[in-house]
Write an enzyme that holds these catalytic residues in place. Structure first.
Site, PDB file in Angstrom:
ATOM      1  N   HIS A 100       4.798  -0.104  -0.099  1.00  0.00           N
ATOM      2  CA  HIS A 100       5.436  -1.042   0.842  1.00  0.00           C
ATOM      3  C   HIS A 100       4.413  -1.981   1.475  1.00  0.00           C
ATOM      4  O   HIS A 100       3.201  -1.751   1.392  1.00  0.00           O
ATOM      5  CB  HIS A 100       6.183  -0.270   1.932  1.00  0.00           C
ATOM      6  N   ARG A 117       3.677  -8.544  17.574  1.00  0.00           N
ATOM      7  CA  ARG A 117       4.545  -7.431  17.202  1.00  0.00           C
ATOM      8  C   ARG A 117       3.747  -6.139  17.277  1.00  0.00           C
ATOM      9  O   ARG A 117       2.585  -6.092  16.877  1.00  0.00           O
ATOM     10  CB  ARG A 117       5.064  -7.666  15.788  1.00  0.00           C
ATOM     11  N   ASP A 144       1.042   5.116   1.820  1.00  0.00           N
ATOM     12  CA  ASP A 144       0.510   5.761   3.021  1.00  0.00           C
ATOM     13  C   ASP A 144      -0.080   7.108   2.626  1.00  0.00           C
ATOM     14  O   ASP A 144       0.407   7.758   1.703  1.00  0.00           O
ATOM     15  CB  ASP A 144       1.614   5.988   4.051  1.00  0.00           C
ATOM     16  N   HIS A 201       0.846  -1.199   0.000  1.00  0.00           N
ATOM     17  CA  HIS A 201       0.000   0.000   0.000  1.00  0.00           C
ATOM     18  C   HIS A 201       0.881   1.249   0.000  1.00  0.00           C
ATOM     19  O   HIS A 201       2.082   1.195   0.290  1.00  0.00           O
ATOM     20  CB  HIS A 201      -0.879   0.010   1.261  1.00  0.00           C
TER      21      HIS A 201
END
Ligand SMILES: *[C@@H]1O[C@H](CO)[C@@H](O)[C@H](O)[C@H]1NC(C)=O
Ligand SMILES: *[C@@H]1O[C@H](CO)[C@@H](O)[C@H](O)[C@H]1NC(C)=O
Ligand SMILES: *[C@@H]1O[C@H](CO)[C@@H](O)[C@H](O)[C@H]1NC(C)=O
Ligand SMILES: *[C@@H]1O[C@H](CO)[C@@H](O)[C@H](O)[C@H]1NC(C)=O
Ligand SMILES: *[C@@H]1O[C@H](CO)[C@@H](O)[C@H](O)[C@H]1NC(C)=O
Length: 732
Positions: A713, A723, A663, A661
Site C-alpha cells: 500500500h 495530516r 509493513d 511498501h
C-alpha cells in the site's frame, strides 16, 4: 427536626380503668400504657424515637421540652437527675392507679415492637416495677457485692428504661430531692440493692432482655433477625426479642445501625419503607424558590479529568441562579482549568468565590472557611461539599438530595467496581474505618435505601441551618488528631446529628488520583490504567462498542476493516501532545530510534515511546483493537505486541505522501487523527493489489489491514494543510 405529627393526647383521659387488668392472667389494655420520656431538644435521635413510637401506636408524653438540659452531656449521660425531677412532677398529675408507665430515654432509643407485646412481657415478669438490666455495673462498681445474684442474665440495673404501675413508681421516686446533674442510675440502684425496698416496691430486673435491650456491653449479643417482612433485634445470648432498644453509653452508632432496619424501616421483602417520608418535593416550587445551595469544590491534589468535572458541573440539573460556587484550588497545575471555567461560566451563578493556590490556604482551613461563608450567608440553605475527584454521573443528584430533606446526606459513590466508597458503615474503637455487617450489601446495591452511618466524605449535602445551630464551631475540619473529613464527622456525631448515605440511585464514582503525573501536556491520556472507565468515556468513540457488538465494522477494501475508535478529543490530544513534544524525525533512512538504525520507508514521525506512551498504547490496543482483530480474523489471537507505534505527519512542503511498501507487521492499525476537508486536503491510503483506496479518512476511525504480502500500500499525497495518523505495526 420537628415531627410532623402530634400525638400528645391529653393523657389523663386515657386512664380507662379496667378492673381486670391486675388479675394476673388478664391482659392489661393498651390504653393503660403511657410512655414518658424527657427530651429537652429535638435531636435526630429523638425524631427517630418518635417515629418508632408512632409506628407502633404508643402514646407518648414528652417532658422537659424547651428546658435547658442539665443532666450532663447527653452523649455520655452521667447525670440524669433532671429526668427524675421532671418525672416526679409529671406523675403528680396522674391519678389513676392502673396506669402503667414506661419511662425511657429517647435520643438513643427505638421501639422494636408494640405495646401489646411490651405489656404481655411486663405481666409475665410478675413484678410491679421492671428495670432494664446491664452486664456492666455503673456508676459505682463498689456496690457490686450488694447486688442480688441472678442465675442467668444481667445482674445490674440500668435506669435508661423501666416500666411499672404508677403507685409503685411514685413511691420509688418520692424521695428524689437531689440536683439535676446527680445520677438517677445511682438513686435507683440504691433502692434496688436494699432488700427491704426491693421487696416492698416489688422491683425486678429484666435480666434476659425480654423487654429492654441495653446495648452497652452487649454488642456481640444482639443481631438483626429478618422474618416474614419484619425485622427485630434478637439477643442471641438469651434468645429473646427485646421490645425497647437502647444505645446507652458508647453504643450510639450501633443503635444507628439497628435503627436503619427497626422498626421495619428496611426489610428484604419491602426494601426501604422510610425513604419517601418527609420529602420536600421541588416540583411544587418555582425555580426561583429552590433552596439556595453553595457548592464547595475542593481541589487538593493533582487530579485527572478536571475539565470533565467542570463540564459535568455545568450539566447539573439545578437552576444556576440558585447556586453559589466556592472553589478552593491548592494545585497550580489546575489553575488554567479553573480559570477557564470561571471565565466562561462564572457569571451564570449567583455568586462565585475562588481561593487560589497562591493564597496557600491548607485544605482543612479552606473547608472551615467555606462552611463559614455559608453559615454567615442568610441565603445559604444548603452546603454541597464536592471534592474534585468525584465523578457525579447523575445530573439530578442535587435535586434528589435536597428533596430528601435530611440533616446531612451523601450520595453513595464507589471507586471503579471496588468496595471502596464514600461512607463507612461502622467505626473502630479509635475512630477509624470499620466494616459494618451490611457494608458490602449496601456498596454493591443488594440493599438500597437511606443509611444512617458514622462517616461520609467527598460529596455530601449539609442543611445549612445546622451550621447556625449545632455546628457553630468555626473549626469543624481542623483537628490535631484527625484528617479533615474525620474531624468533621466527629463533630457531627458528637452533636447527635445523623449522617445518611443514599444508594437509592446510581450517582457516580470516585477517581483515583494515585499515579497521576503532570509531565505531559494532556496527562489524562495516560490514565488508561488508573481510571479506565473515565479514560474510555473521554477517549473512546461513542459508537465503538455498538459497532463492535452489532458487527457494523466497515470493509472498504478486501481484508481492510474500518471502525470508529477514538473521540475527536482523543485525536486532538494525541496530535497536540506530539506537537508539544515537537521532535519530529527528519524523514531520512538513518533512524537511531529503531533496531538496526535504518528505516527503509521513512516517515516524519514521533514514536509513542518518545513520549513514554508505549505501555498505555499497548493497553489501548489490547482493550479496543484486539477484540476487533479476533472478530475479523477469526482464529488469530493477538497480544497486540509492537515495536513500532508512531504518529506520522504529512505536509505538502515536508512529506506529503509515502511510496508503496509492506509493513513490518502481521497487521497494521492506522488511525486518522484529523479531518479531511477541514484540517487538510487529499490524503488517504491505496492498496495496490486491489486498486482500492480509502480517500475520505474519517477522524478517529481506524483502518486495520494485514501487513505483508497481500496489502502492499501507499500513502496518498496530502495537498494542503497537515495530516496526522497514528500507525502501529502489530505483531511484527
Ligand atoms: C434544614 O433543617 C431545618 C431544621 O430541621 C428545617 O427547618 C429546614 O427546613 C431545613 N432546610 C431546608 C432547606 O430544608
Ligand atoms: C396503629 O394504629 C393505626 C390506626 O388506628 C392502625 O391502622 C395500625 O395498624 C396500628 N399499628 C400497629 C403497629 O398496631
Ligand atoms: C409482686 O407483684 C406481683 C403482682 O404484680 C405479685 O404477684 C407478687 O407476689 C409480688 N411480689 C412480691 C414479693 O410482693
Ligand atoms: C423514703 O424516705 C423515707 C423516710 O426516710 C423512708 O422511710 C422510705 O423508705 C424511703 N423510700 C424509698 C423508696 O427509698
Ligand atoms: C454514532 O452513530 C450515530 C448513529 O449512526 C450517529 O448519528 C452519530 O453521529 C455517531 N457518532 C459519532 C461521534 O460519529
Amino acid at each position: 427536626m420537628k415531627p410532623s405529627f402530634l400525638f400528645l393526647l391529653s393523657w389523663m383521659c386515657l386512664c380507662v380503668v379496667s378492673s381486670l387488668a391486675n388479675s394476673g392472667h388478664q391482659l392489661i389494655p393498651e390504653e393503660n400504657l403511657l410512655v414518658l420520656t424527657v427530651a429537652t431538644k429535638e435531636t435526630d435521635g429523638f425524631g427517630r424515637f418518635l417515629r418508632s413510637a408512632k409506628y407502633y401506636n404508643y402514646t407518648v408524653k414528652v417532658l422537659g421540652r424547651g428546658e435547658k438540659w442539665r443532666g450532663g452531656d447527653y452523649m455520655s449521660a452521667p447525670g440524669g437527675g433532671q429526668k427524675l425531677r421532671l418525672l416526679k412532677a409529671a406523675l403528680l398529675d396522674i391519678k389513676s392507679e392502673h396506669q402503667i408507665i414506661l419511662f425511657i430515654d429517647s435520643y438513643d432509643v427505638v421501639f422494636a415492637s408494640g405495646p401489646k407485646e411490651l405489656l404481655r412481657k411486663f405481666q409475665q415478669a410478675k413484678h410491679k416495677v421492671v428495670f432494664s438490666s446491664e452486664s456492666l455495673i455503673w456508676p459505682d462498681r463498689h456496690l457490686e457485692d450488694k447486688y442480688p445474684h441472678v442465675r442467668e442474665g444481667n445482674r445490674f440495673l440500668g435506669s435508661g428504661g423501666f416500666i411499672g404501675y404508677i403507685p409503685s413508681i411514685k413511691e420509688m421516686i418520692a424521695n428524689w430531692t437531689q440536683g439535676d446533674s446527680d445520677s438517677d442510675q445511682l438513686f435507683f440502684t440504691k433502692i434496688y440493692i436494699d432488700p427491704a425496698k426491693r421487696i416492698t416496691l416489688n422491683i425486678t430486673l429484666d435480666s434476659k432482655c425480654r423487654l429492654f435491650q441495653n446495648l452497652h456491653g452487649a454488642l456481640d449479643e444482639v443481631v438483626l433477625k429478618f422474618e416474614d417482612g419484619r425485622v427485630r433485634a434478637r439477643n442471641v445470648q438469651y434468645d429473646t426479642l427485646p421490645v425497647v432498644l437502647h444505645g446507652n453509653g458508647p453504643t450510639k452508632l450501633q443503635m444507628n445501625y439497628l435503627g436503619n432496619y427497626i422498626p421495619n424501616s428496611w426489610t428484604f421483602e419491602t426494601g426501604c419503607t422510610i425513604c419517601h417520608e418527609n420529602l420536600h418535593p421541588l416540583s411544587s416550587l418555582k425555580e426561583s424558590e429552590y433552596p439556595l445551595v453553595m457548592i464547595g469544590i475542593f481541589i487538593q491534589q493533582p487530579t485527572p479529568f478536571v475539565t470533565v468535572f467542570f463540564e459535568r458541573l455545568l450539566k447539573l440539573q439545578y437552576p444556576q441562579n440558585r447556586l453559589k460556587i466556592f472553589i478552593y484550588n491548592h494545585e497550580p497545575h489546575h489553575e488554567h482549568q479553573v480559570n477557564s471555567f470561571l471565565q466562561d461560566h462564572g457569571s451564570m451563578y449567583k455568586d462565585v468565590k475562588y481561593i487560589q493556590p497562591k493564597e496557600e490556604m491548607d485544605g482543612a482551613a479552606a473547608r472551615d472557611f467555606a462552611f463559614d461563608m455559608c453559615r454567615k450567608d442568610k441565603e445559604c440553605d444548603y452546603f454541597f461539599n464536592l471534592e474534585i475527584e468525584v465523578v457525579l454521573k447523575n445530573e439530578n443528584t442535587l435535586k434528589i438530595l435536597t428533596e430528601q430533606n435530611l440533616p446531612i446526606v451523601a450520595p453513595m459513590i464507589t471507586r471503579g467496581g471496588r468496595l471502596w466508597s464514600n461512607f463507612w458503615g461502622a467505626l473502630s474503637a479509635d475512630g477509624y474505618y470499620a466494616r459494618s455487617e451490611d457494608y458490602v450489601d449496601i456498596v454493591q446495591g443488594r440493599r438500597v435505601g437511606l443509611w444512617n452511618v458514622p462517616y461520609v466524605s467527598s460529596v455530601y449535602l449539609v442543611n445549612a441551618s445546622l451550621l447556625r445551630t449545632e455546628l457553630t464551631d468555626y473549626k469543624l475540619f481542623t483537628s490535631q488528631s484527625f484528617d479533615s473529613d474525620m474531624a468533621f464527622c466527629h463533630s457531627v456525631r458528637n452533636k447527635g446529628i445523623f449522617m445518611y448515605v443514599n444508594n437509592l440511585h446510581t450517582f457516580g464514582r470516585m477517581l483515583s488520583t494515585e499515579n497521576y503525573k503532570m509531565e505531559h501536556l494532556h496527562n489524562d491520556l495516560w490514565q488508561i490504567f488508573e481510571n479506565p472507565v473515565d479514560w474510555q468515556e473521554r477517549y473512546i468513540h461513542e459508537n465503538y462498542t455498538r459497532m463492535m457488538k452489532d458487527k457494523l465494522i466497515e470493509n472498504p477494501c478486501p481484508d481492510v476493516y474500518w471502525f470508529p475508535v477514538f473521540t475527536d478529543l482523543a485525536c486532538n490530544h494525541l496530535v497536540e501532545e506530539m506537537e508539544h513534544f515537537g521532535r519530529w524525525s527528519g524523514g531520512g533512512n538513518v533512524d537511531t530510534r529503531i533496531q538496526g538504525g535504518y528505516e527503509n520507508v521513512p516517515t516524519i514521525d514521533i514514536h509513542m515511546n518518545q513520549i513514554n506512551f508505549e505501555k498505555e498504547w499497548h493497553k489501548f490496543l489490547l482493550e479496543y483493537v484486539a477484540p476487533i482483530t479476533e472478530k475479523m480474523f477469526p482464529g488469530y489471537y493477538t497480544k497486540a505486541q509492537f515495536e513500532l507505534a508512531f504518529v506520522v505527519r504529512y505536509k505538502p512542503d515536508e512529506q506529503p505522501s509515502l511510496r508503496p511498501h509492506h509493513d513490518a507487521s502481521t497487521f497494521t492499525i492506522n488511525i486518522a487523527l484529523n479531518q479531511v476537508g477541514t484540517d487538510y486536503q487529499g490524503g488517504g491510503c491505496r492498496f495496490l493489489r486491489y486498486d482500492c483506496s480509502i480517500q475520505a479518512p474519517r477522524k478517529g476511525w481506524a483502518l486495520m489491514h494485514p501487513g505483508r504480502l497481500t496489502h502492499y500500500h501507499e500513502g496518498l499525497p496530502t495537498t494542503a494543510g497537515v495530516r496526522y495518523i497514528a500507525v502501529t505495526f502489530v505483531d511484527p
